[in-house]
Motif scaffolding. Structure first.
Motif, PDB file in Angstrom:
ATOM      1  N   UNK A  14       0.853  -1.078  -0.215  1.00 56.80           N
ATOM      2  CA  UNK A  14       0.077  -0.069  -0.057  1.00 56.80           C
ATOM      3  C   UNK A  14       0.735   1.136   0.165  1.00 56.80           C
ATOM      4  N   UNK A  15       0.408   2.265  -0.244  1.00 60.04           N
ATOM      5  CA  UNK A  15       0.950   3.685  -0.500  1.00 60.04           C
ATOM      6  C   UNK A  15       1.830   3.986  -1.686  1.00 60.04           C
ATOM      7  N   UNK A  16       2.526   4.917  -1.927  1.00 59.65           N
ATOM      8  CA  UNK A  16       3.095   5.640  -2.981  1.00 59.65           C
ATOM      9  C   UNK A  16       4.488   4.707  -3.070  1.00 59.65           C
ATOM     10  N   UNK A  17       4.801   4.534  -4.129  1.00 59.96           N
ATOM     11  CA  UNK A  17       6.100   3.736  -4.586  1.00 59.96           C
ATOM     12  C   UNK A  17       6.821   4.821  -5.487  1.00 59.96           C
ATOM     13  N   UNK A  18       7.932   5.262  -5.139  1.00 64.24           N
ATOM     14  CA  UNK A  18       8.525   6.309  -6.171  1.00 64.24           C
ATOM     15  C   UNK A  18       9.729   5.735  -6.966  1.00 64.24           C
ATOM     16  N   UNK A  19       9.788   5.600  -8.051  1.00 60.11           N
ATOM     17  CA  UNK A  19      10.600   5.014  -8.989  1.00 60.11           C
ATOM     18  C   UNK A  19      11.275   5.590  -9.978  1.00 60.11           C
ATOM     19  N   UNK A  20      12.555   5.605 -10.361  1.00 60.93           N
ATOM     20  CA  UNK A  20      13.073   6.428 -11.385  1.00 60.93           C
ATOM     21  C   UNK A  20      13.768   5.143 -12.464  1.00 60.93           C
ATOM     22  N   UNK A  21      13.819   5.531 -13.735  1.00 55.09           N
ATOM     23  CA  UNK A  21      14.340   4.704 -14.765  1.00 55.09           C
ATOM     24  C   UNK A  21      14.805   5.459 -15.924  1.00 55.09           C
ATOM     25  N   UNK A  22      15.800   5.117 -16.655  1.00 56.42           N
ATOM     26  CA  UNK A  22      16.327   5.592 -17.961  1.00 56.42           C
ATOM     27  C   UNK A  22      15.081   5.782 -18.999  1.00 56.42           C
ATOM     28  N   UNK A  23      15.168   6.673 -19.646  1.00 51.44           N
ATOM     29  CA  UNK A  23      13.941   7.169 -20.559  1.00 51.44           C
ATOM     30  C   UNK A  23      13.221   6.148 -21.401  1.00 51.44           C
ATOM     31  N   UNK A  24      14.180   5.490 -22.168  1.00 50.06           N
ATOM     32  CA  UNK A  24      14.053   4.528 -23.148  1.00 50.06           C
ATOM     33  C   UNK A  24      13.521   3.405 -22.660  1.00 50.06           C
ATOM     34  N   UNK A  25      14.351   2.860 -21.705  1.00 58.52           N
ATOM     35  CA  UNK A  25      13.776   1.775 -20.873  1.00 58.52           C
ATOM     36  C   UNK A  25      12.539   1.813 -20.336  1.00 58.52           C
ATOM     37  N   UNK A  26      12.235   2.921 -19.748  1.00 55.38           N
ATOM     38  CA  UNK A  26      11.063   3.215 -18.996  1.00 55.38           C
ATOM     39  C   UNK A  26      10.004   3.193 -19.905  1.00 55.38           C
ATOM     40  N   UNK A  27      10.119   3.874 -21.177  1.00 50.35           N
ATOM     41  CA  UNK A  27       8.961   3.919 -21.921  1.00 50.35           C
ATOM     42  C   UNK A  27       8.584   2.871 -22.869  1.00 50.35           C
ATOM     43  N   UNK A  28       9.570   1.744 -23.070  1.00 50.58           N
ATOM     44  CA  UNK A  28       9.269   0.847 -24.007  1.00 50.58           C
ATOM     45  C   UNK A  28       9.167  -0.708 -23.450  1.00 50.58           C
ATOM     46  N   UNK A  29       9.831  -0.836 -22.312  1.00 50.42           N
ATOM     47  CA  UNK A  29      10.204  -1.866 -21.529  1.00 50.42           C
ATOM     48  C   UNK A  29       9.448  -2.046 -20.254  1.00 50.42           C
ATOM     49  N   UNK A  30       9.662  -0.945 -19.678  1.00 48.95           N
ATOM     50  CA  UNK A  30       9.123  -1.224 -18.194  1.00 48.95           C
ATOM     51  C   UNK A  30       7.554  -1.056 -18.010  1.00 48.95           C
ATOM     52  N   UNK A  31       6.963   0.022 -18.821  1.00 52.64           N
ATOM     53  CA  UNK A  31       5.657   0.278 -18.722  1.00 52.64           C
ATOM     54  C   UNK A  31       4.732  -0.890 -18.528  1.00 52.64           C
ATOM     55  N   UNK A  32       4.766  -1.969 -19.322  1.00 53.24           N
ATOM     56  CA  UNK A  32       3.747  -3.136 -19.142  1.00 53.24           C
ATOM     57  C   UNK A  32       4.104  -3.580 -17.752  1.00 53.24           C
ATOM     58  N   UNK A  33       5.191  -3.748 -17.106  1.00 50.40           N
ATOM     59  CA  UNK A  33       5.188  -4.229 -15.867  1.00 50.40           C
ATOM     60  C   UNK A  33       4.503  -3.141 -14.744  1.00 50.40           C
ATOM     61  N   UNK A  34       4.797  -2.045 -15.008  1.00 48.74           N
ATOM     62  CA  UNK A  34       4.298  -0.995 -14.064  1.00 48.74           C
ATOM     63  C   UNK A  34       2.684  -1.126 -13.980  1.00 48.74           C
ATOM     64  N   UNK A  35       1.897  -1.110 -15.276  1.00 47.57           N
ATOM     65  CA  UNK A  35       0.637  -1.060 -15.034  1.00 47.57           C
ATOM     66  C   UNK A  35       0.217  -2.593 -14.775  1.00 47.57           C
ATOM     67  N   UNK A  36       0.865  -3.576 -14.914  1.00 42.55           N
ATOM     68  CA  UNK A  36       0.441  -4.996 -14.436  1.00 42.55           C
ATOM     69  C   UNK A  36       0.583  -4.834 -12.823  1.00 42.55           C
ATOM     70  N   UNK A  37       1.683  -4.319 -12.445  1.00 39.67           N
ATOM     71  CA  UNK A  37       1.862  -4.220 -10.980  1.00 39.67           C
ATOM     72  C   UNK A  37       0.641  -3.648 -10.422  1.00 39.67           C
TER      73      UNK A  37
END
Length: 220
Positions: A14-37
């Motif tokens: 519960x609560x806010x999770x503050x995460x940072x990632x490189x732009x390209x990896x975050x935009x094209x690889x990480x987003x499906x994981x974030x939304x699923x999480x």
């Protein structure tokens, strides 16, 4: 009952999770994981900040960060992830006009599009592998860009050969807008880690996030 309730609350992300990632990896690889999480953990919010600059987790209050490339000594907990794989490719029009490189050394005679980092010099040396043998090539980059989409735009326009993240280039490769060059050689990859401070690992939201990341991006 109070102890049982406290245990349930401690085990429920519960609560806010503050995460940072490189732009390209975050935009094209990480987003499906974030939304699923977020779908799996309805009581969690994610504040995702995409940047290619070095982020100080403690000073800036981040729970976790994805780091691509060698890690320095920081005192953070680092979990190794699968390597960040790159591929070299170019538009058919460029290859028709300039020819298709047959070996890494041929790249010295080609336009190679360079990625310029704000925190370190642009990559002037590309490394390829064939089995256990490595081939280092000093490339000439007349065009340096600090944003992956602009690099791909230049490649699609037929200006040169781009060395970029496999996930980012997958759609253009599948459509034939870009063609892989040197397919007999393994393009370089970069080490990748998820880092966080040890004291934050006690929270259920971060423990669950780390498990999710390792399940998706963990080393093979």
């Amino acid at each position: 009952a109070a102890d049982a309730l406290a245990q349930v609350m401690n085990d429920t992300p519960r609560g806010k999770l503050k995460v940072t990632a490189p732009v390209t990896f975050g935009s094209y690889s990480l987003m499906p994981l974030i939304t699923g999480f977020l779908r799996d953990n309805p009581q969690v919010e994610v504040d995702l900040h995409l940047t290619d600059r070095f982020v100080d987790l403690v000073e800036e209050g981040y729970d976790a960060a994805f780091r691509i490339g060698p890690l320095g000594t920081s005192g953070l907990t680092a979990r190794p992830l699968a390597p960040y794989r790159l591929v070299a490719c170019a538009a058919p029009a460029y290859l028709m006009a300039r020819g298709t490189p047959q070996k890494p050394a041929d790249l010295e005679r080609h336009e190679c599009l360079g990625y310029a980092f704000s925190s370190r010099p642009a990559d002037r040396e590309w490394v390829f592998f064939q089995g256990t043998v490595s081939y280092k090539v000093r490339v000439a980059s007349r065009l340096l860009i600090n944003e992956s989409r602009a690099l791909m735009s230049a490649a699609l326009d037929g200006f040169g050969i781009v060395l970029g993240p496999q996930d980012f280039l997958r759609t253009a490769l599948a459509s034939g807008e870009l063609l892989r060059v040197l397919p007999e050689f393994e393009a370089p990859s970069r080490s990748m880690h998820l880092v966080y401070t040890a004291n934050r690992q006690r929270t259920a939201k971060l423990r669950c996030f780390v498990e999710t990341v390792l399940g998706r991006f963990g080393p093979v």
